[in-house]
Write an enzyme that holds these catalytic residues in place. Structure first.
Site, mmCIF file in Angstrom:
data_model
loop_
_atom_site.group_PDB
_atom_site.id
_atom_site.type_symbol
_atom_site.label_atom_id
_atom_site.label_comp_id
_atom_site.label_asym_id
_atom_site.label_seq_id
_atom_site.Cartn_x
_atom_site.Cartn_y
_atom_site.Cartn_z
ATOM 1 C CG ASN A 154 -0.666 -1.573 8.374
ATOM 2 O OD1 ASN A 154 0.243 -0.995 8.953
ATOM 3 N ND2 ASN A 154 -1.185 -2.718 8.816
ATOM 4 C CD GLU A 155 1.958 -4.786 9.995
ATOM 5 O OE1 GLU A 155 1.150 -5.715 10.182
ATOM 6 O OE2 GLU A 155 2.646 -4.290 10.905
ATOM 7 C CG ASP A 156 -1.791 -5.088 2.364
ATOM 8 O OD1 ASP A 156 -2.029 -5.332 3.568
ATOM 9 O OD2 ASP A 156 -2.622 -4.552 1.613
#
Length: 831
Positions: free
Chosen positions: A432-434
């Site tokens: 998630n959102e890395d």
């Protein structure tokens, strides 16, 4: 050979603080007065709370008062009688959170450092026929993670302490922008004794569907099987009748093929039924069953479709089940509590049922939480809710050193093996959102060499390799959001999935502009609101029950680098749209009003772009977030007490099998009809426009044929008015005139005019209510009964009929825009 036995070791545990430098037998010898009763599965926080040693961390600002618990070492001990020993004896730990050493009868079994990795310890040499003592010691996770960080370096992250990136632990435990910092520890999942001479280690099934014929390739990994033994496979239909069977000679891996001539296909909700078959494997010695393994499976095909979009750049991003494309409308899922032992199977089923009742067909298990309990996936299987499953990485630049990669590999293999049989599982996702975070610090994006973002080794190497090896028939996606290609940004709206946070975060666009931030698949978006007034009053001290109080802000974790800012952002959206009173009740209603309106606009604007085949411009929308882990002001549609907010109802209407959307524009109304069913619909549309005093200003009727699984838009000319108006669009079945859907549009912003003059009448009508008015009413929120519809808009004319589950009350608590909260009596039977 003795049959396999699994014995829960859940009762009789005790907890004690473990002094530094004391391990093993010395811990077991702590005085009896040091030990408290503890439950397994459980956490140190939970045991201390049950014993009255700490205050409830969810009440007031008590979170700050219990931080010391996460800084201490905690020992867990269990005495148990083993009785007769089998040829093989193991202790099975389904989850130990996180840095844990285990001893049995003084002998060290292992050291663990991954919360998500189950462990099996061979204890045949240590186990005694009589009394045994099992001891676990959990080290403080943040201190251990900081020690690792000191070796490998500090890294950028959003939310929590940077050291969390080095800990294979639920990341939200370190604090998030919707949850508290509670760094729990303990045996958070089941602990069991497994006695066996032979057992089935893994059971895998791959299916191929050809029309109505299903062919299943099944395989069982066996341990301890002997020559002459057999492995039988049978498939039971949803009623428990055997429909296929086969037998194979016992080997390291026993394989067979099962065929079903008339397979009953599993469908996402809204497109068909969810029949679940049961696959049973048995290891047999003659007629004696030595071991058995069962899996409930659904027979279906599923693929992620990325194809051209007519007249637009990029490619679609949508799912297709059994050859039928669908719009994935749903939500993001976070762990439902910080003390995970409190999330019972019944609570999982309640939350999933609430998602299903909101007409959702997909939930995304977010990467900062946990691989959820089996009960969650079983509930999704049964409800027809697809699951987008993140691996547990969120909002950070994770390391990729050899030790970390080895731990992640073992974790991923365990997760894939445990979950791959579920029909609901639609997609594996790397993080998630890395990628977003890497772009924000210059380690990814246009012109940046790929090797600068070292965690690509996880998301584009290790994880897809694990998935390809263990679950080759399911799709894998490197991250959320993610845009494929070299040197691209994850915010691209034409390819892949996107997190559309220009509303609330970033530019803080008006929620009315959601149509401007659409994407091929919008996997995150949202708007905050307070939880219910009753929940707030249960956790706020009496003196702090006002909107601007310190404790209210404590229960809103939203923030930025400059500090907490959720209260400021809420204030902007309130000020832009409404006039708000001064009480806490006023603010609860106002923030929930804005959230509900924002979600209505978002889901409608995204779903109306799901048009004909070849024009699937938006393939899905998953709101951030479905649920809450504690009593908080957050983006959740359902608060931590399980109470649905008004936004839940606007989402339910927007995702209904047949939904309509209405927008007022200069000189016209824009009408959209969204049909999610696998069959076309012939509709009659009725548009009416009213002044605020109840005068009907205009009206029109249209006939419209809407194709299957598609959306259509049209316009209707309207005069120009110098006064504010309310417009209502209703869709009726062309044949019998039955109402199918409705939506309302108003002159905005609401703060420019008043709506408080309407008379609202509520009458009983069998097991329903008839709700009428003489002037337009906006956002009527009724409490005191289980209503099938709520947070509704009313216009003069025939009353609105709303079904009621359970007993009809004598009165209801009612509030609407510009109508202060009051008690409305239910009048006599309607005509």
């Amino acid at each position: 050979m003795t049959p396999e036995r699994l014995i829960d070791l859940h009762d009789g545990w005790q907890l004690a603080e473990a002094p530094e430098g004391i391990d093993g037998p010395a811990l077991a010898a702590l005085p009896d007065a040091a030990w408290l009763p503890a439950g397994v599965p459980g956490t140190a926080h939970g045991a201390l709370l049950a014993a009255g040693r700490i205050p409830d961390p969810f009440v007031g600002c008590n979170e700050a008062e219990v931080g010391w618990v996460g800084e201490r070492r905690w020992a867990w001990r269990l005495g148990f009688d083993a009785g007769e020993l089998a040829a093989r004896e193991e202790l099975v730990f389904e989850g130990l959170d996180t840095y844990c050493t285990a001893w049995l009868n003084g002998a060290r079994l292992f050291d663990g450092d991954n919360m998500f990795l189950p462990r099996r310890a061979d204890v045949r040499a240590q186990l005694r026929p009589g009394r045994n003592e099992l001891l676990l010691c959990f080290e403080p996770a943040l201190a251990r993670a900081r020690a690792v960080e000191a070796v490998h370096g500090e890294r950028a992250r959003w939310n929590g302490d940077s050291a969390r990136l080095h800990a294979r632990k639920a990341q939200y435990h370190f604090g998030w922008d919707w949850g508290p910092e509670l760094i729990v520890s303990g045996p958070w999942r089941a602990v069991r004794r497994c006695s066996w001479s032979a057992r089935i280690d893994e059971l895998q099934c791959r299916s191929r569907i050809d029309g109505r014929r299903a062919t299943l390739q099944v395989a069982a990994d066996l341990q301890g099987a002997a020559a002459g033994q057999r492995c039988s496979f049978e498939l039971l239909d949803p009623e428990g009748h055997r429909v296929a069977a086969a037998t194979a000679a016992a080997a390291d891996v026993a394989r067979a093929t099962l065929a079903v001539a008339d397979a009953r296909l599993w469908w996402p909700r809204g497109l068909g039924a969810q029949p679940l078959y049961t696959l049973v494997a048995r290891l047999l010695d003659g007629d004696r069953v030595l071991a058995e393994s069962r899996r409930r499976i659904g027979l279906r095909t599923l693929r992620l479709v990325q194809e051209a979009v007519d007249g637009e750049a990029g490619r679609s991003f949508h799912f297709e089940v059994n050859g039928q494309a669908l719009f994935a409308g749903g939500a993001n899922w976070i762990p439902d509590d910080n003390l995970l032992e409190r999330i019972t199977p019944a609570r999982y089923r309640e939350r999933v049922a609430q998602a299903a009742a909101a007409n959702m067909n997909m939930l995304r298990v977010w990467g900062g939480g946990i691989y959820e309990h089996e009960a969650f996936y079983e509930a999704c299987d049964e409800a027809g809710i697809l699951v987008w499953q993140d691996f547990m990485f969120a909002c950070g630049l994770y390391p990729a050193n050899a030790g970390f990669l080895a731990s992640v590999c073992a974790e991923a293999e365990a997760a894939v093996k445990r979950l791959r049989h579920h029909a609901c599982l639609a997609l594996w996702c790397g993080n998630n959102e890395d990628y977003m975070l890497a772009e924000s610090v210059g380690l990814a994006g246009p012109g940046v060499p790929a090797e600068r973002f070292e965690a690509r080794a996880i998301y584009e190497g290790l994880l897809p390799e694990v998935c390809a090896a263990l679950d080759p028939d399911r799709g894998y996606w490197p991250g959320s959001p993610f845009t494929p290609g070299d040197g691209v940004k994850s915010s691209d709206a034409t390819i892949g999935d996107r997190h559309s946070w220009e509303v609330w975060h970033q530019q803080m666009l008006p929620y009315q502009n959601y149509g401007d931030v659409q994407a091929r698949f919008v996997s995150e978006f949202g708007m905050q609101s307070h939880p219910s007034l009753a929940l707030l009053e249960s956790v706020l001290p009496q003196a702090e029950r006002f909107p601007e109080s310190r404790t209210m802000q404590w229960h809103n974790k939203a923030g930025s680098a400059a500090g907490p800012d959720g209260h400021r952002r809420l204030a902007v959206y309130l000020a832009d749209n409404l006039r708000v009173g001064s009480t806490l009740a006023d603010h609860v209603y106002a923030t929930q009003f804005v959230q509900a309106e924002a979600m209505r606009v978002a889901y409608q604007d995204f779903r109306r772009r799901w048009q004909a085949p070849g024009a699937r411009a938006v393939g899905g929308a998953l709101v951030w977030q479905l649920n809450d882990c504690w009593p908080a002001t957050s983006w959740a549609l359902i608060d931590s007490a399980g109470t649905a907010k008004p936004a839940w109802h606007t989402v339910r209407r927007a995702l209904a099998p047949l939904a309509v959307a209405l927008r007022l524009e200069a000189g016209q109304a824009r009408l959209a009809v969204m049909n999610g069913a696998a069959a076309g619909r012939a509709l009659s549309l009725r548009l009416r426009v009213f002044a605020m005093d109840g005068r009907e200003l205009a009206g029109a009727r249209l006939a419209l044929d809407v194709p299957a699984c598609a959306s259509l838009e049209t316009t209707q000319p309207l005069p120009a008015w110098s006064e504010p108006v309310a417009a209502e669009l209703c869709a009726f079945e062309a044949g019998d005139g039955r109402e199918l859907a409705r939506d309302c549009a108003w002159t905005e912003p609401f703060r420019f005019y008043r709506l408080g003059g309407a008379r609202i009448d509520i009458r009983r009508d069998g097991q329903a209510l008839l709700i009428g008015c003489d002037q337009p009413v906006k956002g009527l929120w009724l409490q005191g009964a289980d209503l099938a519809d709520n947070f509704i808009d009313l216009v003069p004319g025939a009353p609105r009929r709303v079904e009621v589950a359970g007993a009809l009350p004598q009165q209801l608590q009612a509030v609407a825009l510009d109508h202060a909260g009051r008690v409305l009596p239910l009048l006599g039977q309607g005509g």
